[in-house]
Scaffold this active site. Structure first.
Site, PDB file in Angstrom:
ATOM      1  N   GLY A  91      37.969  37.312  51.003  1.00  0.00           N
ATOM      2  CA  GLY A  91      38.574  38.202  50.010  1.00  0.00           C
ATOM      3  C   GLY A  91      39.113  37.491  48.787  1.00  0.00           C
ATOM      4  O   GLY A  91      39.816  38.098  47.976  1.00  0.00           O
ATOM      5  N   HIS A  98      45.935  29.888  45.948  1.00  0.00           N
ATOM      6  CA  HIS A  98      47.194  30.620  45.809  1.00  0.00           C
ATOM      7  C   HIS A  98      47.575  31.240  47.138  1.00  0.00           C
ATOM      8  O   HIS A  98      46.713  31.654  47.910  1.00  0.00           O
ATOM      9  CB  HIS A  98      47.100  31.698  44.728  1.00  0.00           C
ATOM     10  CG  HIS A  98      45.958  32.648  44.903  1.00  0.00           C
ATOM     11  ND1 HIS A  98      44.668  32.327  44.553  1.00  0.00           N
ATOM     12  CD2 HIS A  98      45.909  33.909  45.399  1.00  0.00           C
ATOM     13  CE1 HIS A  98      43.868  33.346  44.819  1.00  0.00           C
ATOM     14  NE2 HIS A  98      44.596  34.323  45.349  1.00  0.00           N
TER      15      HIS A  98
HETATM   16  P1  AMP Z   1      42.775  36.839  45.794  1.00  0.00           P
HETATM   17  O1  AMP Z   1      41.984  38.072  46.143  1.00  0.00           O
HETATM   18  O2  AMP Z   1      43.424  36.217  47.006  1.00  0.00           O
HETATM   19  O3  AMP Z   1      41.964  35.846  44.987  1.00  0.00           O
HETATM   20  O4  AMP Z   1      43.978  37.325  44.916  1.00  0.00           O
HETATM   21  C1  AMP Z   1      43.977  37.314  43.520  1.00  0.00           C
HETATM   22  C2  AMP Z   1      45.171  38.115  43.100  1.00  0.00           C
HETATM   23  O5  AMP Z   1      45.436  37.815  41.744  1.00  0.00           O
HETATM   24  C3  AMP Z   1      45.016  39.625  43.214  1.00  0.00           C
HETATM   25  O6  AMP Z   1      45.996  40.160  44.103  1.00  0.00           O
HETATM   26  C4  AMP Z   1      45.192  40.120  41.772  1.00  0.00           C
HETATM   27  O7  AMP Z   1      45.890  41.335  41.710  1.00  0.00           O
HETATM   28  C5  AMP Z   1      45.986  38.975  41.154  1.00  0.00           C
HETATM   29  N1  AMP Z   1      45.838  38.825  39.724  1.00  0.00           N
HETATM   30  C6  AMP Z   1      44.686  38.857  38.994  1.00  0.00           C
HETATM   31  N2  AMP Z   1      44.959  38.633  37.688  1.00  0.00           N
HETATM   32  C7  AMP Z   1      46.304  38.468  37.585  1.00  0.00           C
HETATM   33  C8  AMP Z   1      47.198  38.208  36.499  1.00  0.00           C
HETATM   34  N3  AMP Z   1      46.766  38.066  35.226  1.00  0.00           N
HETATM   35  N4  AMP Z   1      48.517  38.102  36.765  1.00  0.00           N
HETATM   36  C9  AMP Z   1      48.971  38.254  38.034  1.00  0.00           C
HETATM   37  N5  AMP Z   1      48.183  38.483  39.104  1.00  0.00           N
HETATM   38  C10 AMP Z   1      46.865  38.594  38.877  1.00  0.00           C
END
Ligand code: AMP
Ligand code: ZN
Length: 109
Positions: A91, A98
């Site tokens: 996912g 992160h």
């Molecule tokens: P993942 O699916 O583990 O890669 O999570 C990526 C996360 O980054 C998701 O929950 C998104 O909502 C979050 N995300 C994407 N762009 C941003 C942004 N500019 N600022 C904060 N969160 C973000």
């Protein structure tokens, strides 16, 4: 890394809602929260995925920062969940390592 969203946030080129920062990590609110509190914590060094990380010190610092941010900055005293999505099958959408910190309500499995 120049085309990495989270590196751009670290550089200040894209804004974020910051909750904590030190020399090694940055923590900010997720733009699409999946819980009342949903914070992302990232190493300042670009690492694409957990699976690519061969730096135990970086991982230790990241996890210690997760605990500090959750307990002492966000005050999630009732508990919280920590999620690291790894590669597409796990996912992962942003390929800069992160950890998600989720809390503020009783979380279902
Ligand atoms: P993942 O699916 O583990 O890669 O999570 C990526 C996360 O980054 C998701 O929950 C998104 O909502 C979050 N995300 C994407 N762009 C941003 C942004 N500019 N600022 C904060 N969160 C973000
Ligand atoms: Zn990056």
């Amino acid at each position: 890394m120049s085309n990495c969203l989270f590196c751009k946030i670290i550089a200040g080129d894209i804004p974020c809602n910051k909750v904590y920062e030190n020399d090694h990590v940055l923590a900010f609110h997720d733009i699409h929260p999946k819980a009342p509190t949903h914070v992302l914590i990232i190493p300042k060094l670009h690492v694409a995925t957990l699976a690519d990380c061969d730096d135990p010190a970086l991982l230790g610092t990241l996890m210690d920062s997760v605990r500090h941010v959750a307990d002492e900055v966000l005050g999630l005293t009732d508990g919280y969940r920590v999620i690291i999505n790894v590669r597409e099958g796990g996912g992962q959408e942003v390929f800069h390592l992160h950890a998600h910190i989720l809390g503020g309500k009783k979380l279902p499995f």
